[in-house]
Design an enzyme around this catalytic site. Structure first.
Site, PDB file in Angstrom:
ATOM      1  N   TYR A   7       0.844  -1.200   0.000  1.00 19.70           N
ATOM      2  CA  TYR A   7       0.000   0.000   0.000  1.00 19.70           C
ATOM      3  C   TYR A   7       0.880   1.251   0.000  1.00 19.70           C
ATOM      4  O   TYR A   7       0.528   2.259  -0.615  1.00 19.70           O
ATOM      5  CB  TYR A   7      -0.952  -0.010   1.200  1.00 19.70           C
ATOM      6  CG  TYR A   7      -2.001  -1.090   1.083  1.00 19.70           C
ATOM      7  CD1 TYR A   7      -3.154  -0.872   0.330  1.00 19.70           C
ATOM      8  CD2 TYR A   7      -1.841  -2.324   1.696  1.00 19.70           C
ATOM      9  CE1 TYR A   7      -4.124  -1.865   0.197  1.00 19.70           C
ATOM     10  CE2 TYR A   7      -2.798  -3.316   1.575  1.00 19.70           C
ATOM     11  CZ  TYR A   7      -3.930  -3.083   0.825  1.00 19.70           C
ATOM     12  OH  TYR A   7      -4.877  -4.062   0.688  1.00 19.70           O
ATOM     13  N   CYS A  67      -6.329  -4.711  -8.195  1.00 24.97           N
ATOM     14  CA  CYS A  67      -6.177  -4.423  -6.761  1.00 24.97           C
ATOM     15  C   CYS A  67      -5.671  -5.649  -6.003  1.00 24.97           C
ATOM     16  O   CYS A  67      -5.122  -5.510  -4.909  1.00 24.97           O
ATOM     17  CB  CYS A  67      -7.483  -3.906  -6.173  1.00 24.97           C
ATOM     18  SG  CYS A  67      -8.886  -4.994  -6.389  1.00 24.97           S
ATOM     19  N   HIS A  68      -5.808  -6.832  -6.594  1.00 28.58           N
ATOM     20  CA  HIS A  68      -5.302  -8.042  -5.938  1.00 28.58           C
ATOM     21  C   HIS A  68      -3.775  -8.056  -5.846  1.00 28.58           C
ATOM     22  O   HIS A  68      -3.211  -8.819  -5.077  1.00 28.58           O
ATOM     23  CB  HIS A  68      -5.808  -9.307  -6.659  1.00 28.58           C
ATOM     24  CG  HIS A  68      -5.325  -9.417  -8.078  1.00 28.58           C
ATOM     25  ND1 HIS A  68      -5.935  -8.746  -9.120  1.00 28.58           N
ATOM     26  CD2 HIS A  68      -4.293 -10.114  -8.620  1.00 28.58           C
ATOM     27  CE1 HIS A  68      -5.303  -9.030 -10.249  1.00 28.58           C
ATOM     28  NE2 HIS A  68      -4.300  -9.862  -9.967  1.00 28.58           N
ATOM     29  N   GLU A  95      -0.624 -15.625 -11.524  1.00 25.05           N
ATOM     30  CA  GLU A  95       0.347 -14.693 -12.091  1.00 25.05           C
ATOM     31  C   GLU A  95       1.774 -14.995 -11.668  1.00 25.05           C
ATOM     32  O   GLU A  95       2.692 -14.240 -11.982  1.00 25.05           O
ATOM     33  CB  GLU A  95      -0.015 -13.261 -11.671  1.00 25.05           C
ATOM     34  CG  GLU A  95      -1.349 -12.798 -12.207  1.00 25.05           C
ATOM     35  CD  GLU A  95      -1.672 -11.359 -11.838  1.00 25.05           C
ATOM     36  OE1 GLU A  95      -0.784 -10.637 -11.350  1.00 25.05           O
ATOM     37  OE2 GLU A  95      -2.819 -10.943 -12.055  1.00 25.05           O
ATOM     38  N   ASN A 124     -12.402  -0.421  -5.430  1.00 19.18           N
ATOM     39  CA  ASN A 124     -12.203  -0.664  -6.861  1.00 19.18           C
ATOM     40  C   ASN A 124     -13.318  -1.570  -7.384  1.00 19.18           C
ATOM     41  O   ASN A 124     -13.454  -2.700  -6.941  1.00 19.18           O
ATOM     42  CB  ASN A 124     -10.831  -1.324  -7.082  1.00 19.18           C
ATOM     43  CG  ASN A 124     -10.657  -1.854  -8.485  1.00 19.18           C
ATOM     44  OD1 ASN A 124     -11.200  -1.319  -9.435  1.00 19.18           O
ATOM     45  ND2 ASN A 124      -9.899  -2.928  -8.610  1.00 19.18           N
TER      46      ASN A 124
END
Length: 157
Positions: A96, A127-128, A154, A119
């Site tokens: 963050y 946002c993940h 990912e 979001n």
């Protein structure tokens, strides 16, 4: 006029909402941030079809960037945070604090976290990819289990 459709994914059903300007939202059905009025169901809308195709390609492992037009509604600050989220590279995570630094507002960590949580466009506005400073997987409107699954997809964790 707002329109929506559904997309079944390996992580559960998603609702995708758009208008003629762009994508307004993409939520897992368990998320509480969906609007009460999604508009009319339209399985043939061009932007909905583009978003559904790109999300399907993402889950199949053949897409790591999205180019569907976005028209999400939010405050100027939220829009700034959401835009910064789109710059986090596939397969990477930011804290963050890094996100606050990216919008040149390093003291706004808490506000950045709140904007991140609002979001409306899951996965496409990633946002993940934002995690706690310690590396801990912190909250995700779609559930922390989904966040972990997306990051694993990912190769970020």
């Amino acid at each position: 006029m707002n329109v929506f459709t559904y997309l079944d994914t390996p992580l559960g059903r998603m609702t995708i909402q758009a208008n003629d300007q762009g994508l307004l939202g993409a939520w897992f059905t368990t998320q509480t941030t969906q609007p009460d009025d999604l508009g009319e169901q339209d399985d043939g809308h061009a932007i909905l079809n583009q978003a559904a195709l790109q999300l399907s390609e993402y889950f199949a492992g053949i897409r790591n960037q999205f180019d569907v037009p976005i028209a999400a509604k939010g405050t100027a600050f939220q829009q700034q945070v959401w835009q910064a989220l789109t710059t986090i590279p596939f397969g990477e995570t930011w804290s963050y604090q890094q996100l606050a630094d990216a919008i040149d507002n390093p003291k706004a960590v808490r506000a950045v976290g709140l904007a991140n949580g609002k979001n409306p466009i899951s996965i496409i506005v990633p946002c993940h990819r934002v995690i706690g400073k310690s590396g801990k997987l912190t909250g995700y409107a779609g559930g922390v289990e989904r966040k972990a699954a997306l990051l694993k997809l990912e190769n970020a964790i």
